[in-house]
Write a protein that holds these residues in place. Structure first.
Motif, mmCIF file in Angstrom:
data_model
loop_
_atom_site.group_PDB
_atom_site.id
_atom_site.type_symbol
_atom_site.label_atom_id
_atom_site.label_comp_id
_atom_site.label_asym_id
_atom_site.label_seq_id
_atom_site.Cartn_x
_atom_site.Cartn_y
_atom_site.Cartn_z
ATOM 1 N N SER A 28 67.618 -32.101 66.033
ATOM 2 C CA SER A 28 66.858 -31.070 65.837
ATOM 3 C C SER A 28 66.118 -31.332 64.731
ATOM 4 N N MET A 34 59.110 -23.434 62.756
ATOM 5 C CA MET A 34 59.240 -23.917 64.207
ATOM 6 C C MET A 34 60.360 -24.652 64.191
ATOM 7 N N ASN A 35 61.057 -24.760 65.199
ATOM 8 C CA ASN A 35 62.354 -25.717 65.228
ATOM 9 C C ASN A 35 62.688 -26.274 66.661
ATOM 10 N N TRP A 36 62.444 -27.666 66.529
ATOM 11 C CA TRP A 36 62.642 -28.284 68.041
ATOM 12 C C TRP A 36 63.975 -28.836 67.974
ATOM 13 N N ASP A 38 66.197 -31.397 70.834
ATOM 14 C CA ASP A 38 66.084 -32.375 71.903
ATOM 15 C C ASP A 38 67.472 -31.840 72.672
ATOM 16 N N GLN A 47 62.906 -30.990 75.784
ATOM 17 C CA GLN A 47 62.513 -30.317 74.515
ATOM 18 C C GLN A 47 62.615 -29.024 74.522
ATOM 19 N N ILE A 49 62.093 -25.372 72.270
ATOM 20 C CA ILE A 49 61.271 -24.946 70.934
ATOM 21 C C ILE A 49 61.616 -23.782 70.687
ATOM 22 N N ASP A 51 60.592 -20.618 67.904
ATOM 23 C CA ASP A 51 59.291 -20.583 67.208
ATOM 24 C C ASP A 51 59.224 -18.975 66.456
ATOM 25 N N ARG A 81 53.582 -28.797 76.761
ATOM 26 C CA ARG A 81 53.992 -29.204 75.352
ATOM 27 C C ARG A 81 52.501 -29.391 74.697
ATOM 28 N N GLU A 94 58.017 -28.173 77.426
ATOM 29 C CA GLU A 94 59.125 -27.802 76.561
ATOM 30 C C GLU A 94 59.815 -26.385 77.061
#
Lengths: 581, 581
Positions: A28, A34-36, A38, A47, A49, A51, A81, A94
């Protein structure tokens, strides 16, 4: 179901779809607003997301608490994305997450779950369930399944019937050491785990099953060399009313089918060479023929001068290493040291540089002139720019050493390309081999292999010369399968046991059921067995089998994950009528 | 190849073709000037003809020497048969033989190689290789292969991956008795053979394999009841990120697929009943629902009169045997004797004839009037012409006895038609069962089964009432598969071991690796296992599994053909660090 889709299937065509995914947090990246994340499962990575502006606050905050390998479920919308990743199938999209459920937490794994992990072999084996999450291991297991399915389909379509033979059978001292199983209900007696279903598949032929196969575990209690396992898997096959030619054709067909279906590679008809030719030409009964470097025997062109080393040798033999004339003195010396290591065992090595101008420069110029060396070049098929390496000494030992050098040179020269497949058959194996230790002949394949009828007479006079109807399939320097036409009459089988040093009583006690069976109308039959572990590893382009086995054992035969073998309690021993010594 | 065709494929379209066949002499009929031989192989029977006028003398004479089960090869011409046999595919033709080779002779087999043999079970097992030549056994093995292939194809097409789990694992005292294997390399330690790959398949789920299956041998060292084998085969399956509903749907799909592909039978969605309902309605958790005869509980309508037997009973329960009102007194008495046998254990039985005119005649007319009996008929769904049988006593015992009677009646009434298939699911099994002997609760399925979350609280107060997410698939009165949703977190698993009487140390020593694994992100998962031996037997319309196993063991766990288990020598024992007691 915890998911509507898996982590490998969403792409641009799903944009705006509401989906539910479940899987593991691969990593992550927290950018503050923002935080992604996987999200990984068996099928791929998608992915996620989170937000600050678009996600609910509670969800956004919860995402920040996710650690590596947490198991989560998310609901959300597939969106396009901004920064696309062309390297993965899901790289165009995503998931904007609206709901996040932690299904299970995870403590930090002892090594990274990445293709290139920081975990060593030992720790990976102890936590094999984590190792299996890594693509190289997971994909090897999926690959193995695919190969096994193709084998089954191919053979089944040819009317082969898979028959399960028993695992609790009878111990026989012949061959490798058996694993045994004490019987509770039959005091003082033991079952053995099969080293192979050999006698059962022969009995199935006597029983008229005609075409049998089985993908089956076999067991050998041997001191484990690297890359050997106490339990291993065979593709075991047998056919009735066939000759050697039929078996070679059927299983060449199987292998060609696998190469085509699994690897997309078409191969020609397999070359067939005899055991004698293989030993003379490659010093080895499982030659790697992806490259040349055939042996050139030099006795005739190297024993006519005053070089005492060669003149005293049973065999003088060389190979031409392509393009190696440019080797420096230092490189050559390193190679000489390499062949002199105890594992290879040569006492020295002569070399001849084949210069670009057609002349030769050798370490034995004192003894041999240009014409001599030209003859050596001819015998070893050396071209300008090659280097001839020559060993001498007792024939068998020298061939073995040169074979080792040949493989080493091929490795150094990058000639062992795992994407190239060069199968062949080696046929006409000797029936017997002499065992120095016991001072008697042993069956080279097994005691059920039929001698060639034309060599039968030699059994009395020169047993080592008797050839068998036995064959190996070799792929890239590995024996991947082997088999034989079997004896199918009681008299020949009894004779064979006699030559192998069995008394009549021993033969009857151990294999009486088979000889009895031969009296009731046994058809001519033969077969072979492939080593599945090795086969899938080679098809998968790997040298070691361990990643193609879900839960392998270490070199002491231990499963370090479950910690087996282990002590058992006294009560259990008592029930089995045994005690520790 | 010893043949151009097999013995099952020649027909009128081949007339005038020159063929080579090989096989066994099934029988020969010598008419003096004419000699017919039935030649048999796996694929069928072809008639050979040797004719004084048309065959060469030497061939004609040699044919007269052929005995039963001789293995021969013949060349000849396909000709039209005079007397055609419409019952076999090759019945329109015969082979006029021009060449005859005896490939192997045969002594007289100890029983006839016919569909209906004169050989008893014992002799057939000793000479199993001859037994396998008989159609019923041979076809059972071919059938088994077909079922296994269909299972593999179906699951593989759904992305299930077959993974081979190890056979040399760790012994655990929980559950049935393990077969153990002394380790030579680890002195004083033992492997165990798996009773099932349970923990390994769960670790594969932790490892992200997602959908696993394996057709795999399992081992239990139990005192063998009839039709049980120490080694048996499971279709073992596990899935991650699923709920019970998903598993039921997938494997109902598999079973429906098998019934359609293998038997050509379409079945509706499987009924689902709870364990409680099954026990109340059929007295049994694996009810045969090919027929009705549901239990009618009669306490309310039978305990209001002065019949002391019923009034004292915990349960009064009956079934309506269809069309049995005509049973004679003798037939009824025989049935009463049958239920009073110790294996069934009833102390007596009441009956009510439902006469065609709507009246009732019972063995308890002294206590009950027509209205009472009409109520009994209503409760048991009895129609005119049926006979109601009523048992009473302790609830569990009485249900078990009535269940046995129900099956017996169905057998006598021909309601257990092996060509009819009535699958169902039984769900909501109890998590635990109380073991009188050890005075504690045992896991009904196994210790990895998850309790229903809503019943968790009962674990402390009333453990026997806790239901599990566990389910069985039942087919024609046999449990053919069973499974559960598993525990997937360390805390619940530890709790479960505690309730099962494990100390923390014991739980850690035996299953520490699994609880460790649960800490690293275990997904929700569950699965099931089918008993392949039983499944193929039932699909094959048989009650016993033995003919669907190539080389079965007898009730003492012996393979009488190879004579295993057997003694092993002192040297072997020494190497294994054990001695006989």
């Amino acid at each position: 179901m915890y998911r509507s889709h898996n982590c490998g299937e969403l792409n641009a065509s799903h944009i705006n779809t509401e989906v539910t995914l479940a899987g593991w947090v691969q990593k992550s990246r927290d950018k503050g607003f923002m935080n992604w994340v996987d999200l990984r499962d068996r099928y791929g990575i998608t992915q996620l997301i989170f937000d600050e502006s678009r996600s609910e606050k509670s969800v956004f905050e919860k995402a920040k608490t996710l650690g590596r390998e947490f198991v989560i479920q998310v609901k959300g919308t597939v969106i396009e994305r901004e920064a696309k990743n062309k390297n993965i199938p899901t790289g165009e999209i995503e998931i904007l997450v609206t709901e996040l459920t932690v299904l299970n937490q995870a403590i930090t794994p002892p090594f990274t779950i990445e293709d290139e992990t920081d975990g060593g072999e030992d720790i990976r084996m102890k936590y094999r369930y984590l190792d299996i999450r890594r693509n190289p291991v997971k994909n090897s297991l999926l690959f193995r399944h695919k190969v096994a399915m193709e084998v089954r389909k191919y053979l089944s379509d040819l009317d082969f019937c898979e028959v399960e033979t028993p695992y609790l059978i009878k111990s026989t001292p012949e061959g490798a050491r058996d694993f045994v199983v004490p019987s509770r209900m039959n005091e003082g007696q033991f079952y053995a785990l099969p080293q192979s279903p050999q006698t059962f598949k022969q009995l199935l032929m006597v029983g008229g099953m005609d075409k049998y196969f089985q993908i089956v575990k076999c067991f050998r209690d041997e001191d484990l060399r690297a890359d050997r396992q106490p339990e291993f898997t065979q593709i075991d096959c047998e056919m009735a009313f066939v000759e050697q030619e039929d078996i070679l054709n059927i299983f060449e067909g199987l292998t060609r089918h696998l190469l085509l279906e699994i690897k997309g590679i078409e191969v020609d008809k397999f070359p067939r060479i005899t055991y004698d030719y293989a030993m003379k030409t490659y010093g080895n009964d499982k030659p790697d023929i992806r490259f040349d470097m055939k042996f050139g025997e030099l006795n005739e062109v190297a024993q006519h001068k005053e070089f005492p080393v060669f003149n005293a040798a049973e065999l003088v033999v060389g190979i031409a290493a392509p393009g190696c004339a440019s080797y420096t003195r230092k490189e050559i010396d390193a190679l000489i040291d390499w062949v002199k290591r105890p594992q290879v065992g040569a006492s020295g090595m002569v070399y001849v540089k084949c210069e670009a101008n057609g002349t030769y420069k050798s370490s034995v110029d004192k003894f041999y002139d240009q014409e001599d060396l030209a003859n050596w070049a001819k015998a070893t098929d050396a071209k300008e720019g090659d280097m001839i390496f020559v060993l001498s000494g007792p024939a068998n030992k020298t061939r073995a050493a040169l074979s080792a050098l040949r493989m080493e040179l091929a490795t150094r020269l990058g000639l062992r390309n795992p994407a190239v497949f060069a199968p062949l058959w080696v046929v006409d194996f000797p029936l017997l081999e002499f065992d120095e230790e016991s001072g008697r002949y042993h069956a080279m394949h097994h005691p059920f292999t039929s001698p060639k009828p034309e060599d039968m007479a030699l059994l009395e006079t020169d047993p080592g010369k008797v050839r068998a109807n036995a064959y190996d399939m070799v792929l890239n320097g590995n024996e991947i399968g082997g088999g034989s036409i079997r004896i199918h009459d009681k008299a020949t089988q009894a004779l064979m046991f006699k030559y192998l040093g069995f008394t009549e009583e021993e033969a009857k006690a151990q294999f009486g059921f088979l000889m009895d069976a031969f009296q009731y109308g046994a058809p001519p039959h033969g077969g072979l067995a492939f080593g599945l572990d090795r086969l899938v590893a080679i098809l998968g382009g790997q040298e070691t089998i361990r990643d193609f086995i879900a839960f392998p054992k270490n070199n002491s035969g231990r499963d370090v994950m479950i910690d087996a073998p282990s002590m058992i309690d006294e009560k259990q021993l008592n029930e089995l009528h045994i005690q520790l010594k």
